[in-house]
Design a protein around this motif. Sequence first.
Motif, short mmCIF file in Angstrom:
data_model
loop_
_atom_site.label_atom_id
_atom_site.label_comp_id
_atom_site.label_asym_id
_atom_site.label_seq_id
_atom_site.Cartn_x
_atom_site.Cartn_y
_atom_site.Cartn_z
N ARG A 1 9.18 12.52 -1.30
CA ARG A 1 8.17 11.48 -1.52
C ARG A 1 6.76 12.03 -1.26
NH1 ARG A 1 9.91 6.05 1.58
NH2 ARG A 1 8.24 5.12 0.32
N LEU A 2 6.66 12.86 -0.22
CA LEU A 2 5.34 13.40 0.11
C LEU A 2 4.88 14.38 -0.97
CD1 LEU A 2 5.72 13.89 3.96
CD2 LEU A 2 4.56 12.05 2.75
N LEU A 3 5.83 15.13 -1.51
CA LEU A 3 5.50 16.10 -2.55
C LEU A 3 4.94 15.42 -3.80
CD1 LEU A 3 8.32 18.80 -2.60
CD2 LEU A 3 5.89 19.09 -2.10
N GLN A 4 5.45 14.20 -4.05
CA GLN A 4 4.98 13.48 -5.24
C GLN A 4 3.53 13.04 -5.11
OE1 GLN A 4 8.01 10.52 -5.63
NE2 GLN A 4 9.53 12.06 -6.21
N GLY A 5 2.98 13.13 -3.91
CA GLY A 5 1.55 12.87 -3.72
C GLY A 5 1.23 11.40 -3.50
N GLY A 6 -0.02 11.15 -3.18
CA GLY A 6 -0.48 9.77 -3.01
C GLY A 6 -0.29 9.22 -1.61
N VAL A 7 0.44 9.96 -0.74
CA VAL A 7 0.66 9.46 0.62
C VAL A 7 -0.42 10.03 1.54
CG1 VAL A 7 2.23 9.35 2.58
CG2 VAL A 7 3.14 9.27 0.25
N ALA B 1 0.85 19.91 5.77
CA ALA B 1 0.68 19.51 4.38
C ALA B 1 -0.56 18.63 4.19
CB ALA B 1 1.93 18.77 3.89
N GLY B 2 -1.28 18.36 5.28
CA GLY B 2 -2.53 17.61 5.14
C GLY B 2 -2.36 16.10 5.17
N VAL B 3 -1.16 15.63 5.57
CA VAL B 3 -0.96 14.19 5.69
C VAL B 3 -1.35 13.77 7.11
CG1 VAL B 3 0.74 12.34 5.51
CG2 VAL B 3 0.99 14.40 4.13
N ARG B 4 -1.99 12.62 7.26
CA ARG B 4 -2.28 12.11 8.59
C ARG B 4 -0.96 11.60 9.18
NH1 ARG B 4 -5.05 6.58 10.46
NH2 ARG B 4 -5.47 7.19 12.61
N ASP C 1 0.85 -1.20 0.00
CA ASP C 1 0.00 0.00 0.00
C ASP C 1 0.89 1.25 0.00
OD1 ASP C 1 -1.65 2.10 0.48
OD2 ASP C 1 -2.60 1.25 2.27
N ALA C 2 0.96 1.92 -1.14
CA ALA C 2 1.87 3.05 -1.29
C ALA C 2 1.34 4.32 -0.62
CB ALA C 2 2.15 3.32 -2.76
#
Lengths: 364, 198
Positions: B130-136, B163-166, B78-79
């Motif tokens: 990696r986070l900038l590339q999205g999908g996380v 950045a809105g990541v959990r 799960d990416a």
Amino acid sequence: MRVVRIGWRHFRNLVAGGVELDAGVNLIEGPNAQGKTNLLEAVAMLAWGRSPRTQHDAQIWTAGESGYRLDGEVERRSGSFRIAVEASAQQRRRWLRGGVARRAGVDPLGSLRAVLFWPDHLELVKGGPAVRRDFLDEDLGQSSPRYQSAVRRYDRILSSRNALLRGGEPSGALLDAWDAQLAEAGLAIRAARERMVAAIAPLARESYAAMAGASPALEVRYVSGVPAQVSDAADFCAALRERRAVDLARGVTTLGPHRDDVALAIGTRDARSAASQGEQRTVALSLKWAAHRWLTEQDHGETPVLLLDDVLSELDEGRRRGLAQLIGKGQVLLTRVPNEALPAGVPVGRRLRVEGGVVEVLAP
Amino acid sequence: MALPDPIARLMEELARLPGIGPKSAQRLAYHLLKQDPESVRRLATAMVEARRQSRFCSVCQDLTDQDPCRICRSPGRDASVILVVEDPKDVQAVERTGEYRGLYHVLHGAIAPMDGVGPESLRIAELGQRLLQGGVKELILATDPDVEGDATALYLARLYQPAGVRVTRIARGLPVGGDLDYADESTLVKALEGRQEI
Ligand SMILES: [Zn+2]
């Protein structure tokens, strides 16, 4: 609780050997600088896993040797167990119970507790706040492994934060991360110290009154290095942020429990500046006596071992009386130079003589 | 009596390894000298080859012999979830539980001002990429539960939460002050399940 037997090898000037101790008063006699204090230090090290005199083990082992070992057999109501402390040029100091290395004092039923009182402790009154914080951490703190581990954690966070302050221009987010940790650990320590000081204050007042008679009462009060208006971690972090510019300029953290103190007063007079030498001695002894009583309460009636070094000189009538009462409880190791008078009514269980590093048991 | 040079040199090299004092180095050296030459050669070759063939995965920074590493390339993972650890050995510890299906990020240490280790000495910029590339969607912080590990986790949370990541931190079922890879598997599984918003 008591030490049934203690043995040593290559420890200070003591010639390898061991001795059985009485459950009551063990009087350790001999001229000065012959090894009496070393025997007390050995018991303290079995209790705390470290020396009250030095952090450098190479100073502890006998000159010409490259390590030392102490062995003790401890008896508590819950059972007896063996503990040891050893260090060498190859092996850092470690504390062992039943032959297994552990952190000293963590398991309440498998630990030896001790209260040490020696001439240095006049510094409890005269010295700087650090001496009184040590009293909180080392004397009272031994009743709570959780407290001691919080203090170790706080010290590490503080050193890290200070290193960060001195290391150029740390980012706000990085300082925030350390502030949050400092706040959490700092509040836990403040709460614990508040509780401990509140608990011993009446005991110290009583002990002082027993020795000083009609004199004004001894007041013991916790003075926190955390501003009073700080009530939670968010407040603490806000206070740190307010001080951030000052902290960065000085390269140290200027608020937190590392700046705590314990205020001591006789009536309204500050014991540090306004008390006589004799009053200061009585205050110091009262604090130790209170610690002994409190540790006994915390340990469900098990008395810590009391180590009294060179306390017989400079005793006035009140302190003599207080000492006699304190000595009446549990196991005591008490040093005395020849011909020093014991307080009246002190029952001597065993007499040991230390001369030239040789410890021998004298006929009663 | 002085030791012959090659033996003294062997002991010296062994004593440089982490956790090996002069005494252990001596014991290891004498042990090696007693073995038949072929088995010593196998050991030496294994060491040289492992070093030669391993590199850091350009995605997760774990040690690998192929880039990207097996985990980063696996379609079954799960990416959208990244578990952040201090060391490659922590990846192994979590993989042993068989319970985690997301990806990893290896920081190669923790923020330790007393040792002069700041964020810039760790693989934090790579994590940001990696986070900038999205999908996380979730970042699980599994740095060690000691002062440095906690500070690193708090720092990363402050960096990436906006950045809105959990961002979650694994629960403290772990022995405090201990290393992640010393924890047994069931403890680790519980710690993962009990992770909390930071
Ligand atoms: Zn990878």
